[in-house]
Enzyme design. Structure first.
Site, PDB file in Angstrom:
ATOM      1  N   ASP A 190       1.474   6.123   5.610  1.00  0.00           N
ATOM      2  CA  ASP A 190       0.529   5.192   4.997  1.00  0.00           C
ATOM      3  C   ASP A 190       1.077   4.578   3.704  1.00  0.00           C
ATOM      4  OD1 ASP A 190      -1.852   3.908   5.484  1.00  0.00           O
ATOM      5  OD2 ASP A 190      -3.091   5.373   4.422  1.00  0.00           O
TER       6      ASP A 190
ATOM      7  N   LYS B  94       0.847  -1.201   0.000  1.00  0.00           N
ATOM      8  CA  LYS B  94       0.000   0.000   0.000  1.00  0.00           C
ATOM      9  C   LYS B  94       0.880   1.247   0.000  1.00  0.00           C
ATOM     10  CE  LYS B  94      -3.389   2.502   2.881  1.00  0.00           C
ATOM     11  NZ  LYS B  94      -4.278   2.478   4.072  1.00  0.00           N
TER      12      LYS B  94
ATOM     13  N   ASP C  46      -2.621  10.033   3.847  1.00  0.00           N
ATOM     14  CA  ASP C  46      -4.030   9.648   4.007  1.00  0.00           C
ATOM     15  C   ASP C  46      -4.714  10.615   4.972  1.00  0.00           C
ATOM     16  OD1 ASP C  46      -6.490   8.480   4.353  1.00  0.00           O
ATOM     17  OD2 ASP C  46      -5.735   6.726   5.458  1.00  0.00           O
TER      18      ASP C  46
ATOM     19  N   LYS D 169     -10.012  12.656   8.640  1.00  0.00           N
ATOM     20  CA  LYS D 169      -9.491  12.208   9.936  1.00  0.00           C
ATOM     21  C   LYS D 169      -9.436  13.382  10.907  1.00  0.00           C
ATOM     22  CE  LYS D 169      -6.535   8.447   8.299  1.00  0.00           C
ATOM     23  NZ  LYS D 169      -7.230   7.349   8.982  1.00  0.00           N
TER      24      LYS D 169
ATOM     25  N   ARG E 207      -7.993  -0.339   0.825  1.00  0.00           N
ATOM     26  CA  ARG E 207      -8.563  -1.533   0.194  1.00  0.00           C
ATOM     27  C   ARG E 207      -9.031  -1.245  -1.227  1.00  0.00           C
ATOM     28  NH1 ARG E 207     -12.735  -2.177   5.066  1.00  0.00           N
ATOM     29  NH2 ARG E 207     -11.025  -1.091   6.094  1.00  0.00           N
TER      30      ARG E 207
ATOM     31  N   GLU F 188      -9.686   3.710   2.255  1.00  0.00           N
ATOM     32  CA  GLU F 188      -9.228   3.883   0.873  1.00  0.00           C
ATOM     33  C   GLU F 188      -8.201   2.840   0.466  1.00  0.00           C
ATOM     34  OE1 GLU F 188      -7.848   5.327   3.366  1.00  0.00           O
ATOM     35  OE2 GLU F 188      -5.735   4.919   2.918  1.00  0.00           O
TER      36      GLU F 188
ATOM     37  N   ASP G 122     -12.390   7.034   4.133  1.00  0.00           N
ATOM     38  CA  ASP G 122     -11.123   6.770   4.819  1.00  0.00           C
ATOM     39  C   ASP G 122     -10.719   5.292   4.710  1.00  0.00           C
ATOM     40  OD1 ASP G 122      -8.875   7.357   6.241  1.00  0.00           O
ATOM     41  OD2 ASP G 122      -9.870   7.571   8.183  1.00  0.00           O
TER      42      ASP G 122
HETATM   43  N1  BES Z   1      -4.326   4.235   6.891  1.00  0.00           N
HETATM   44  C1  BES Z   1      -5.465   4.021   7.685  1.00  0.00           C
HETATM   45  C2  BES Z   1      -5.246   3.002   8.805  1.00  0.00           C
HETATM   46  C3  BES Z   1      -4.430   3.451   9.977  1.00  0.00           C
HETATM   47  C4  BES Z   1      -4.967   4.292  10.925  1.00  0.00           C
HETATM   48  C5  BES Z   1      -3.168   2.960  10.157  1.00  0.00           C
HETATM   49  C6  BES Z   1      -4.219   4.658  12.020  1.00  0.00           C
HETATM   50  C7  BES Z   1      -2.422   3.310  11.254  1.00  0.00           C
HETATM   51  C8  BES Z   1      -2.935   4.171  12.188  1.00  0.00           C
HETATM   52  C9  BES Z   1      -6.616   3.509   6.825  1.00  0.00           C
HETATM   53  O1  BES Z   1      -6.658   4.031   5.541  1.00  0.00           O
HETATM   54  C10 BES Z   1      -7.870   3.911   7.504  1.00  0.00           C
HETATM   55  O2  BES Z   1      -8.099   5.080   7.608  1.00  0.00           O
HETATM   56  N2  BES Z   1      -8.630   2.945   7.956  1.00  0.00           N
HETATM   57  C11 BES Z   1      -9.830   3.220   8.648  1.00  0.00           C
HETATM   58  C12 BES Z   1     -10.852   2.189   8.218  1.00  0.00           C
HETATM   59  C13 BES Z   1     -12.237   2.478   8.732  1.00  0.00           C
HETATM   60  C14 BES Z   1     -12.784   3.721   8.086  1.00  0.00           C
HETATM   61  C15 BES Z   1     -13.094   1.279   8.433  1.00  0.00           C
HETATM   62  C16 BES Z   1      -9.547   3.117  10.139  1.00  0.00           C
HETATM   63  O3  BES Z   1      -8.786   2.245  10.554  1.00  0.00           O
HETATM   64  O4  BES Z   1     -10.071   3.939  10.883  1.00  0.00           O
HETATM   65 ZN    ZN Z   2      -4.894   4.614   4.710  1.00  0.00          ZN
HETATM   66 MN    MN Z   3      -7.725   5.862   5.492  1.00  0.00          MN
END
Ligand code: BES
Ligand code: ZN
Ligand code: MN
Length: 495
Positions: free
Chosen positions: A289, A266, A271, A278, A352, A350, A348
């Site tokens: 990210d 990835k 992000d 966020k 996947r 994204e 968020d």
């Molecule tokens: N890059 C983030 C995941 C992440 C968050 C990694 C904090 C490390 C620390 C990912 O793109 C994301 O935002 N995932 C969301 C998914 C949710 C919206 C289902 C998350 O984990 O909040």
């Molecule tokens: Zn992300």
């Molecule tokens: Mn995200």
């Protein structure tokens, strides 16, 4: 830093510091015994004074040594006098190196390949000494005016015996390659999002291809992705002014007809969450990210430098995820390259969306296995903290091999279930799949989403959200899971 081997008798070496081991039963390591004899029992005196007991990780720096060539001796506690665990071996190494912080010591001879470690050979120990040294002295100074760092170590010499020399040579060659790969991964990860953009990552990949002849790189632009129908990936990059890139690194070290190992990383260079923005605190860390992508570049660098007899494809889908007038909106429905429609309930989620199209793209390489690495879910931190990476997959043999490699590499993994019951959570009223699965089991439902695009091959997914970087005062990239991936590749090649 340069690394070399030395088989000459220790008391003839010249160095600023010689590192020697001591067990907690006060037995000296083999090398330490030799030095004790040639220094009028200096070490025995230090032990008799009880300045060090030999517990794992204890250190004492002896600044005056009766020798014309060895300026200092660092005694390091190894713990119990029996073969060390991999963890304790690394702990002793880390303390040894840390005790050289803020000294003028430049040339170090490390004798710690002489102590027994459970289930590993001298090649592994030599490699590990290099990896731990390189990891411990790493500092990101690119964006600082003052480039001075905490360490002055320039030369690391690893002492070896004549009969272990062949293995030590292998370890030296591998250790250098791996350290370089990990350094690249950490450097790219630590760079800020305004410098390390998708185009920057693509340029880094092109530079690697210039250095290594068996490594070819090609870059897909957004127009190419439109032709391929990568609607999920492109829906994310539409919200960013930086053009997206899909980087392919093709390392052909194996037989022409042998199926490749595909690594997908990835590569979100920032992000922000998109329209599902966020929160502000800690958002800077979303420059990390792209750690999956950086790990793919670092792993391919190391593989090419070691000339592994394998075919490996690295794929790095890279984009930013930003809020914008043209960004994905919650409720938007996009069509993936595989033809499946996806309801973007949260912009968020994204990663996947990039990964699903890249998984579909991976099919054209007729892969032996596909392993993706992604800072995919905050939920992984809730479930597993910052110790292991999460592992999920559709093939037990592949998952078992990865776990075995993770133990040898001290780069741990913990498997989570990918049971069909969880798939329920991804149902959408309006599309084939929703891109989120609700608040429960977020790491598992993210992998469930990906599994729909990995049905035609053996696949494993590593969620590295908790392991790719450290937060807090010591914020910085770790280079994980490069050590684990390299160990997996080494096992595949020679195991
Ligand atoms: N890059 C983030 C995941 C992440 C968050 C990694 C904090 C490390 C620390 C990912 O793109 C994301 O935002 N995932 C969301 C998914 C949710 C919206 C289902 C998350 O984990 O909040
Ligand atoms: Zn992300
Ligand atoms: Mn995200």
């Amino acid at each position: 830093m340069d690394y070399s081997l030395e088989t000459a008798s220790l008391d003839t070496l010249s160095c600023d510091c010689l590192i020697l081991g001591l067990y907690q039963d006060q037995q000296l390591s083999a090398s330490a015994k030799t030095l004790n004899e040639s220094t009028q029992e200096l070490l025995a005196k230090i032990i008799a004074r009880a300045d060090i007991a030999g517990k794992n990780g204890e250190t004492v720096l002896i600044n005056a040594v009766p020798s014309n060539t060895i300026d200092r001796i660092l005694l390091v506690g190894l713990g119990e006098n029996q073969p060390l665990t991999i963890k304790n071996y690394r702990k002793a190494l880390v303390s040894a190196i840390n005790s050289l912080k803020k000294t003028t010591i430049s040339t170090v001879v490390c004798t710690m390949a002489d102590c027994a470690v459970i289930d590993v050979d001298s090649a592994w120990k030599t490699r590990q000494i290099i990896e731990v040294f390189s990891d411990t002295v790493y500092q990101f100074t690119t964006c600082k005016s003052d480039k001075e760092t905490d360490f002055n170590i320039k030369h690391l010499v690893i002492a070896s015996s004549d009969n272990e020399l062949a293995l030590a040579k292998t370890g030296l060659q591998q250790g250098k390659a791996i350290a370089e790969g990990i350094n690249l991964t950490k450097h790219l990860a630590d760079l800020p999002g305004n410098i390390c953009t998708p185009s920057f990552l693509a340029d880094q990949a092109l530079a690697l291809a210039k250095t290594y002849t068996k490594l070819e790189v090609s870059i897909l632009e957004e127009a190419d992705m439109v032709k391929l129908g990568m609607g999920a990936f492109l829906s994310v990059s539409r919200g960013s002014r930086q053009p997206a890139k899909l980087i392919t690194l093709n390392y052909q070290g194996g037989e022409a007809n042998s199926k490749p190992i595909v690594l997908i990383g990835k590569g979100l260079t920032f992000d922000a969450g998109g329209i599902s923005l966020k929160q502000a605190p800690g958002m800077d860390e979303m420059k990390y990210d792209m750690c999956g992508g950086a790990s793919v570049l670092g792993t391919l660098l190391a593989a090419a430098q070691m000339q592994l007899p394998l075919n490996i494809i690295g794929l790095v889908p890279s984009s930013e995820n930003m809020p914008d007038g043209d960004a994905n909106k919650p409720g938007d429905i996009v069509t993936s390259m595989a033809g499946k429609t996806i309801e973007v309930l949260n912009t968020d989620a994204e990663g996947r969306l990039l990964l699903c199209d890249t998984l579909t793209y991976a099919e054209r390489f007729n892969p032996d296995v596909v392993i993706d690495l992604a800072t995919l879910t905050g939920a992984c931190l809730v479930a597993l903290g910052r110790v292991p990476s999460g592992l999920l997959g559709n093939n037990d043999d592949l998952c078992d091999s990865l776990i075995a490699a993770s133990i040898t590499a001290n780069d741990s993994l913990w498997r989570l279930p990918l049971w069909e019951e969880y798939q329920e959570q991804l149902k959408s009223n309006f599309a084939d799949l929703a891109n989120i699965g609700g608040k429960d089991a977020g790491t598992i439902t993210a992998a469930c989403f990906l599994s729909h695009f990995a049905e035609n091959f053996n696949w494993a997914h590593l969620d590295i959200a908790g392991t790719a970087w450290r937060t807090g005062n010591n914020k910085g990239a770790t280079g994980r899971p490069v050590p684990l991936l390299i160990q997996y590749l080494l096992n595949k090649a020679y195991g």
